[in-house]
Design an enzyme around this catalytic site. Structure first.
Site, short mmCIF file in Angstrom:
data_model
loop_
_atom_site.label_atom_id
_atom_site.label_comp_id
_atom_site.label_asym_id
_atom_site.label_seq_id
_atom_site.Cartn_x
_atom_site.Cartn_y
_atom_site.Cartn_z
N SER A 79 1.50 -7.36 -0.64
CA SER A 79 2.06 -8.29 0.35
C SER A 79 1.51 -9.72 0.26
O SER A 79 2.25 -10.67 0.55
CB SER A 79 1.90 -7.75 1.77
OG SER A 79 0.56 -7.41 2.05
N THR A 84 1.58 -4.47 4.33
CA THR A 84 1.39 -4.77 5.75
C THR A 84 0.79 -6.15 6.03
O THR A 84 0.94 -6.67 7.14
CB THR A 84 0.51 -3.70 6.41
OG1 THR A 84 -0.77 -3.67 5.77
CG2 THR A 84 1.16 -2.34 6.33
N ASP A 85 0.10 -6.76 5.06
CA ASP A 85 -0.58 -8.03 5.34
C ASP A 85 0.39 -9.13 5.78
O ASP A 85 0.07 -9.95 6.65
CB ASP A 85 -1.36 -8.50 4.12
CG ASP A 85 -2.64 -7.70 3.91
OD1 ASP A 85 -2.99 -6.90 4.80
OD2 ASP A 85 -3.27 -7.87 2.86
N THR A 132 0.82 -1.21 0.00
CA THR A 132 0.00 0.00 0.00
C THR A 132 0.85 1.26 0.00
O THR A 132 0.47 2.27 -0.59
CB THR A 132 -0.94 0.00 1.23
OG1 THR A 132 -1.79 -1.15 1.16
CG2 THR A 132 -1.80 1.25 1.27
#
Length: 320
Positions: free
Chosen positions: A55, A87-88, A12
């Site tokens: 991610s 971030t995942d 992101t």
């Protein structure tokens, strides 16, 4: 000024929002590519685009490649490395690097919860904080660090706790080890145990399952029939499972598949306490490995790394 390398991998932090549809996606020009110039007051910064992946597209293959590039960066004279990442799966890449890198320079991972053109975008702020951490002498010999929302967390225990909140990355049990204040990082905790393993391959398969009330043997048997090296289960409570799973766990162990239990509760540790059908005591006696303080995804990464490093299945228990 310190020589710092920014490795962009996507996520992101490198995406933009379409104002018409609300969709967030990669753009032709990564906004993070130019960020090195505006932060030149922090250090001598070079930016390299290693990947442009969301991610969920990051695998162990990319993790190994990032690790190899960081080691090369040290040989090139870099004194700190910052990785931008979606971030995942950020915590998994961070923990993989923590286990496979043995360096004294700061290695910092950061990301964003809001894309580059959204109101309240956190990407540049997080990148700035990560660079300040990477440039600090105090960040040396602290392992791989995750910097988000002006907090510094260890790769070992940090986890994503919210799907959209900018304060999503937390260390539930211990809290952050440091905070950003203006242009300074202040540390007040230290990770007292570090472990590093020499990994140069990407050949092992480790699966992750989550236990639930009334769980049967079907999913575990399905894993058992695959060409798999290990299985991590987020067990109930301190390390228990419904009774119907017991025969399937035994079949996995008989096939020399390493089985590791963590708790599906995000606080606490697994312990071989309960002595009943499906209780942790009996699983432990059968050869199941219990781990301390790791989430399911982190335990999977650790089991994967240990197996890649050549740790024998008989030795695994002591490493957990």
């Amino acid at each position: 000024m310190k020589k710092i390398l920014i490795l962009n991998t996507g996520g992101t932090i490198s995406m933009s929002e379409d104002y018409t549809t609300g969709k967030v996606a990669p753009t032709n020009d990564n906004p993070m590519k130019i960020s090195g110039d505006i932060f030149s007051y922090i250090g001598n910064i070079n930016v390299e685009e290693l990947y442009r992946l969301a991610s969920p597209q990051i695998t162990e293959k990319e993790m190994l490649s990032i690790k190899t590039r960081i080691e090369k960066a040290v040989d090139e004279g870099y004194e700190g490395v910052v990785i931008t990442h979606g971030t995942d799966t950020l915590e998994e890449t961070a923990y993989y690097l923590e286990l496979t890198l043995d360096l004294n320079i700061p290695v910092v991972i950061t990301g964003a919860m809001r894309s580059s053109n959204e109101i309240g975008s956190d990407g540049l702020a997080n990148l700035r904080s990560a660079l300040i951490v990477a440039a600090s002498d105090e960040s040396c010999d602290k392992g791989v660090l995750v910097v988000m929302n002006d907090e510094v967390h260890t790769a070992t225990y940090v986890t994503k706790t919210h799907t959209t909140n900018v304060a999503t990355f937390q260390t539930p049990t211990f809290g952050p080890i440091g905070l950003l204040s203006k242009n300074e990082v202040i540390y007040f905790q230290k990770l007292i145990k570090e472990e590093h393993y020499n990994v140069s391959t990407n050949s092992k398969k480790v699966f992750l399952l989550k236990a639930y009330a009334g769980m049967g043997s079907e999913l575990i048997d399905a894993v058992c029939e695959l060409d798999v090296d290990g299985l991590v289960i987020e067990a109930l409570g301190a390390g228990n499972l419904p009774p119907k799973t017991v025969p399937a766990i035994k079949r996995c162990l008989e096939k020399n598949i390493s089985v590791v239990f963590v708790s599906r509760a995000f606080n606490g540790v697994t312990q071989d306490v309960y002595d009943y059908e499906g209780g942790g005591k009996r699983f432990y006696q059968d050869g199941v490995i219990f781990t301390t303080g790791l989430s399911g995804q982190k335990a999977r990464i650790k089991l994967l790394v240990l197996l890649e490093a050549g740790i024998t299945k008989k030795e695994l228990k002591e490493y957990f």
